[in-house]
Design an enzyme around this catalytic site. Structure first.
Site, short mmCIF file in Angstrom:
data_model
loop_
_atom_site.label_atom_id
_atom_site.label_comp_id
_atom_site.label_asym_id
_atom_site.label_seq_id
_atom_site.Cartn_x
_atom_site.Cartn_y
_atom_site.Cartn_z
N HIS A 1 -4.60 10.03 -17.90
CA HIS A 1 -5.29 9.96 -19.19
C HIS A 1 -6.54 9.09 -19.07
O HIS A 1 -6.45 7.91 -18.77
CB HIS A 1 -4.35 9.37 -20.25
CG HIS A 1 -3.22 10.29 -20.59
ND1 HIS A 1 -3.12 10.92 -21.80
CD2 HIS A 1 -2.14 10.70 -19.86
CE1 HIS A 1 -2.03 11.68 -21.82
NE2 HIS A 1 -1.43 11.55 -20.65
N GLN A 14 0.49 14.05 -25.08
CA GLN A 14 1.25 14.71 -24.02
C GLN A 14 2.69 14.99 -24.44
O GLN A 14 3.25 16.04 -24.10
CB GLN A 14 1.21 13.87 -22.75
CG GLN A 14 1.87 14.53 -21.56
CD GLN A 14 1.69 13.75 -20.28
OE1 GLN A 14 0.67 13.11 -20.08
NE2 GLN A 14 2.68 13.78 -19.41
N GLU A 39 -5.81 13.27 -28.70
CA GLU A 39 -6.19 13.33 -30.11
C GLU A 39 -6.58 11.97 -30.67
O GLU A 39 -7.16 11.88 -31.74
CB GLU A 39 -5.09 13.96 -30.95
CG GLU A 39 -3.83 13.15 -31.06
CD GLU A 39 -2.73 13.86 -31.83
OE1 GLU A 39 -1.96 13.15 -32.51
OE2 GLU A 39 -2.63 15.10 -31.77
N HIS A 40 -6.27 10.90 -29.95
CA HIS A 40 -6.61 9.57 -30.44
C HIS A 40 -8.02 9.13 -30.09
O HIS A 40 -8.65 8.39 -30.84
CB HIS A 40 -5.61 8.54 -29.90
CG HIS A 40 -4.21 8.82 -30.32
ND1 HIS A 40 -3.14 8.72 -29.46
CD2 HIS A 40 -3.69 9.23 -31.50
CE1 HIS A 40 -2.03 9.04 -30.09
NE2 HIS A 40 -2.34 9.36 -31.32
N HIS A 41 -8.53 9.55 -28.92
CA HIS A 41 -9.84 9.10 -28.45
C HIS A 41 -10.79 10.24 -28.10
O HIS A 41 -11.93 9.99 -27.73
CB HIS A 41 -9.68 8.18 -27.23
CG HIS A 41 -8.81 7.01 -27.48
ND1 HIS A 41 -7.48 6.97 -27.08
CD2 HIS A 41 -9.04 5.84 -28.12
CE1 HIS A 41 -6.95 5.83 -27.45
NE2 HIS A 41 -7.86 5.12 -28.08
#
Length: 186
Positions: free
Chosen positions: A144, A116, A76-78
């Site tokens: 990741h 995760q 969700e960050h990248h």
């Protein structure tokens, strides 16, 4: 929604300095929108719909493990993928869950923008909620791409997360049995 997503992807390509009129990119915004909708289709599902009554009476009170369930999610960050496998165990208390339902629960939560740590907890809590199990354990191991393709660029890094509930948290021997069984070779 697909048309709106497609327009956003076109704007992103233009923002990157690309010529959206060149042959290779003509349909890319539509394809990217369609791909993103598929990769995030977990938002359109519920645990109740997935389980669909596939809970069966059973006298079994021994651990049930489904291991090496492949999963694909998006950070969700990248918005970059993380790819790995989940190991899910539960100790039944009168009912067992249809085998494919565990993998479907993993997929439903993985097909959402995630980290995760939260994914691991969501799977464990859903299995607990559905089965009313005496104990539940979930371990996820994943690579990741946000760590591999950008930032620190560590190609061999692997993240492991675990959530243990009930007897699998409270009883050291039961937890050790689970961990030993998921590590055993096929």
């Amino acid at each position: 929604m697909s048309e709106q997503l497609s327009q956003h992807y076109q704007a992103i390509l233009q923002g990157l300095g690309e010529n959206v009129e060149r042959e290779g990119l003509l349909d890319t915004p539509k394809r990217a929108a369609k791909a993103m909708q598929y990769l995030c289709n977990g938002y359109q599902k519920t645990v109740e719909e997935l389980v669909n009554g596939a809970l069966f009476e059973s006298d079994n009170d021994e651990m049930v493990i489904v291991k090496d369930i492949e999963l694909y999610s998006l950070c969700e960050h990248h918005l970059l993928p993380f790819i790995g496998k989940a190991h899910v165990a539960y100790i039944p208390s009168g009912k067992v869950l249809g085998l494919s339902k565990i993998a479907r629960i993993v997929d439903m939560f993985a097909r959402r923008l995630q980290i995760q740590e939260n994914l691991t907890r969501q799977i464990a809590e859903a299995v607990q909620q559905v089965t009313n199990a005496v104990g539940v354990a979930v371990v996820i191991e994943a690579k990741h791409l946000c760590m591999m393709m950008r930032g620190v660029e560590k190609q061999n890094s692997m993240m492991t997360t675990s959530v243990m509930l009930g007897q699998l948290r409270e009883c050291t021997n039961t937890r050790q049995e689970f961990l030993q069984l998921i590590r055993s070779q096929k």
